[in-house]
Design a protein around this motif. Structure first.
Motif, short mmCIF file in Angstrom:
data_model
loop_
_atom_site.label_atom_id
_atom_site.label_comp_id
_atom_site.label_asym_id
_atom_site.label_seq_id
_atom_site.Cartn_x
_atom_site.Cartn_y
_atom_site.Cartn_z
N TYR A 1 17.05 13.40 -4.00
CA TYR A 1 15.67 13.75 -4.34
C TYR A 1 15.19 12.92 -5.52
O TYR A 1 14.08 12.42 -5.56
N GLU B 1 15.94 24.86 7.63
CA GLU B 1 15.88 24.37 6.26
C GLU B 1 15.67 22.86 6.23
O GLU B 1 14.90 22.33 5.42
N TRP B 2 16.38 22.18 7.11
CA TRP B 2 16.24 20.72 7.19
C TRP B 2 14.80 20.35 7.54
O TRP B 2 14.21 19.46 6.90
N TRP C 1 17.29 13.01 3.14
CA TRP C 1 17.43 14.35 2.59
C TRP C 1 18.87 14.83 2.47
O TRP C 1 19.30 15.23 1.39
N HIS D 1 14.85 11.95 9.42
CA HIS D 1 14.35 12.07 8.06
C HIS D 1 12.86 11.76 8.00
O HIS D 1 12.28 11.20 8.92
N ASN E 1 21.58 21.84 -1.95
CA ASN E 1 20.72 22.32 -0.86
C ASN E 1 21.45 23.35 0.00
O ASN E 1 22.22 24.17 -0.48
N GLU F 1 12.08 21.99 7.06
CA GLU F 1 11.20 22.25 5.93
C GLU F 1 11.33 21.15 4.87
O GLU F 1 10.35 20.71 4.28
N ALA F 2 12.57 20.71 4.64
CA ALA F 2 12.81 19.70 3.62
C ALA F 2 12.13 18.37 3.96
O ALA F 2 11.66 17.66 3.07
N VAL F 3 12.08 18.02 5.25
CA VAL F 3 11.45 16.75 5.64
C VAL F 3 10.02 16.97 6.15
O VAL F 3 9.45 16.09 6.77
N HIS F 4 9.48 18.16 5.87
CA HIS F 4 8.11 18.50 6.25
C HIS F 4 7.87 18.37 7.75
O HIS F 4 6.79 17.98 8.19
#
Length: 540
Positions: free
Chosen positions: A361, A137-138, A514, A509, A181, A140-143
């Motif tokens: 965010y 998940e992390w 995030w 990050h 999150n 994905e959140a930071v691409h």
């Protein structure tokens, strides 16, 4: 000497080592030093050769020299954790701190969402986190744009460090907070002791007592100025200023734990996308970063990322005024989510409830949109409710906020626009359109949730200038999973140099911060990891 306490730190990343011991007394007596204009000008350089560095055998003699096993620059959470972990095995650690305070930003941060994955403390209560799922998940959140191995190392070790801190009496507790999150629930996060409880000061003091008992020393009121290297470029010490005189600290390794440059106006203006100055009363002036860059450390690609969080009322000079009218834009409450946000031109530019969902965010969104501040719009009913709920909000207070350029008022939308300086026609149309969306219960552009589309009542109307103010910077040094500072050349490190805490948190990050509430957890964990690496491969 083997690391005798390694077994109780289950899942530790590295192996055994020997640590030397000697005696020294706790010391104070070095003066804070504000960077000169010449110093600050140097921060614009992109290569290490543009920065000063002291070379052993070719430098002026210091007024006094101290010798130890390891030098730690900074006495915040990361520096304390690192020094204590080393002291447990008898290492002589010289802790150099620009103030007289033990604890640094760890004493002023909040911490209701401290990441702790599978600590024994949580597992004893039947709580188990899915670390691989949270890791994904992390990413994905930071691409996926972060150091995956450093991230994995942190997530696999943060729980055992919590148990280690509990052993010193650190008052972690279970305090459920709104879902954030993947951090929802006790399996993923716990709370630090309240910052006004005295527990943090007590525990950090106890940890530093151990440093002294192991032969180390605390050198307060002392500002680092340059790293000292040998003729092969290995870091072997730290030069500092003490009341205008030069003091050297010599050791086998140096750990940078000075907290970034969140209080350095010039560096924020240079590296950050927007001139948002940190709101906490800290002195993180960036000296650690500049010294490391001088010794050959690589500047990270995301240099300038800020740990941006909750809205604070501000004036045009970015001076913040917490409390009072801040409640009108309280991003964690439904009432705040229902209010309209507009930019410097009086136009709505994002979904207010998306902003409020996770303050980090929201802050990132505002910064990315080149908005150093925004305006929260309220009606008379909202102001009346604030007066009823907060006894500090009276006519005199509101007049003071108006005089400071924080609060603006007008009987009509057009009058409010004139008070702020917007085009009255532009804001009036925006205001009317927003009320129409509220009546329809649908936002076709920003997709704001219908329950938060609440129409405005009668005037007068108010605008509060606010900014998603940062806690500080989000990393100015790249590190390996062993907390070694990466060098400019691919695959290289700056020998003898390590970094922990805020200086390195950007490694995990993207161009924004995030994981809400994770900074102190990272400081503690990275400090322990650096200590264990130094013990295993430097002091053995």
């Amino acid at each position: 000497m083997n690391l005798s306490r390694r077994n109780f730190l289950k899942g530790a990343a590295f192996g055994t080592a020997g640590l030397g011991a000697a005696s020294a007394a706790f010391l104070t007596g070095c003066a804070p030093q504000t960077p000169t204009e010449a110093d600050l000008a140097e921060t614009g350089a992109s290569t290490s050769s543009d920065y000063p560095v002291q070379v052993l055998g070719a430098m002026d003699e210091a007024a006094e020299t101290f010798e130890g096993d390891v030098v730690v620059l900074g006495c915040g959470p990361g520096g304390i954790a690192c020094a204590t972990r080393l002291a447990e095995e008898g290492a002589r650690v010289l802790v150099v701190e620009k103030t007289t305070t033990v604890g640094g930003t760890g004493l002023v941060c909040s911490g209701n969402c401290y990441i702790s994955l599978n600590s024994q403390y949580q597992q004893d209560q039947g709580l188990e986190a899915d670390i691989p799922a949270f890791y994904k998940e992390w990413l994905e959140a930071v691409h996926y744009h972060c150091d995956h191995e450093v991230l994995s190392t942190y997530l696999r070790n943060c729980g055992r460090v919590v148990d280690w801190l509990l052993g010193y009496g650190f008052g972690f507790h279970m305090k459920e907070t709104p879902a954030t999150n993947g951090l929802t629930g006790f399996a993923y996060r716990i709370s630090q002791p309240a910052k006004d409880s005295g527990n943090r000061q007590e525990v950090y003091g106890k940890m530093m007592d151990l440093v002294a008992q192991a032969g180390g020393a605390f050198h307060g009121e002392c500002t680092g100025t340059e790293l000292i290297v040998d003729d092969e470029g290995t870091v072997v010490g730290l030069r500092a200023d003490r009341n205008g005189e030069t003091v050297d600290f010599m050791a086998k390794a140096v750990v940078i734990a000075s907290g970034g440059y969140g209080a350095n106006r010039e560096m924020i203006d240079q590296y950050a996308k927007n001139p948002l100055l940190g709101r906490d009363p800290v002195l993180n002036n960036g000296e650690g970063a500049r010294m490391a860059w001088a010794a050959g450390a690589k500047q990270p690609w995301n240099l300038g990322a800020l740990c941006v969080d909750t809205l604070y009322p501000i004036d045009a000079d970015h001076v913040s005024y917490p409390g009072g009218v801040q409640a009108l834009g309280n991003v964690m409450q439904d009432a705040g989510k229902a209010r309209m946000h507009v930019n410097q031109l009086g136009r709505r530019f994002h979904s207010e409830d998306a902003f409020c969902w996770v303050p980090t965010y929201g802050g990132t969104n505002a910064v990315a949109c080149d908005e150093p501040y925004l305006f929260v719009i309220a009606d008379q009913a909202a102001l009346d409710a604030l007066k009823d709920s907060d006894e500090t909000v009276d006519d005199a207070y509101l007049e003071s906020m108006t005089a400071l350029g924080v609060l603006f008022a007008g009987d009509t939308p057009e009058a409010l626009a004139e008070a702020v300086g917007w085009d009255p026609a532009v804001f009036s149309e925006e205001f009317s359109h927003y009320n129409e969306l509220c009546a329809q219960g649908e936002d076709p552009v920003f997709f704001k949730t219908a329950q938060h589309l609440v129409p405005y009542g009668a005037g007068p109307y108010y605008a509060v200038r606010m900014a998603p103010t940062p806690f500080g910077t989000c990393g100015d040094l790249n590190v390996t999973p062993r907390m070694e500072v990466r060098g400019v050349e691919p695959g290289s490190t700056v020998k003898g140099l390590y970094a922990v805490g805020t200086e390195t948190v950007g490694t995990m990050h993207n161009d924004y911060y995030w994981a809400l509430g994770q900074t102190v957890g990272w400081a503690h964990t990275s400090g322990v990891l650096a200590a264990e690496e130094i013990a295993a491969n430097v002091l053995s």
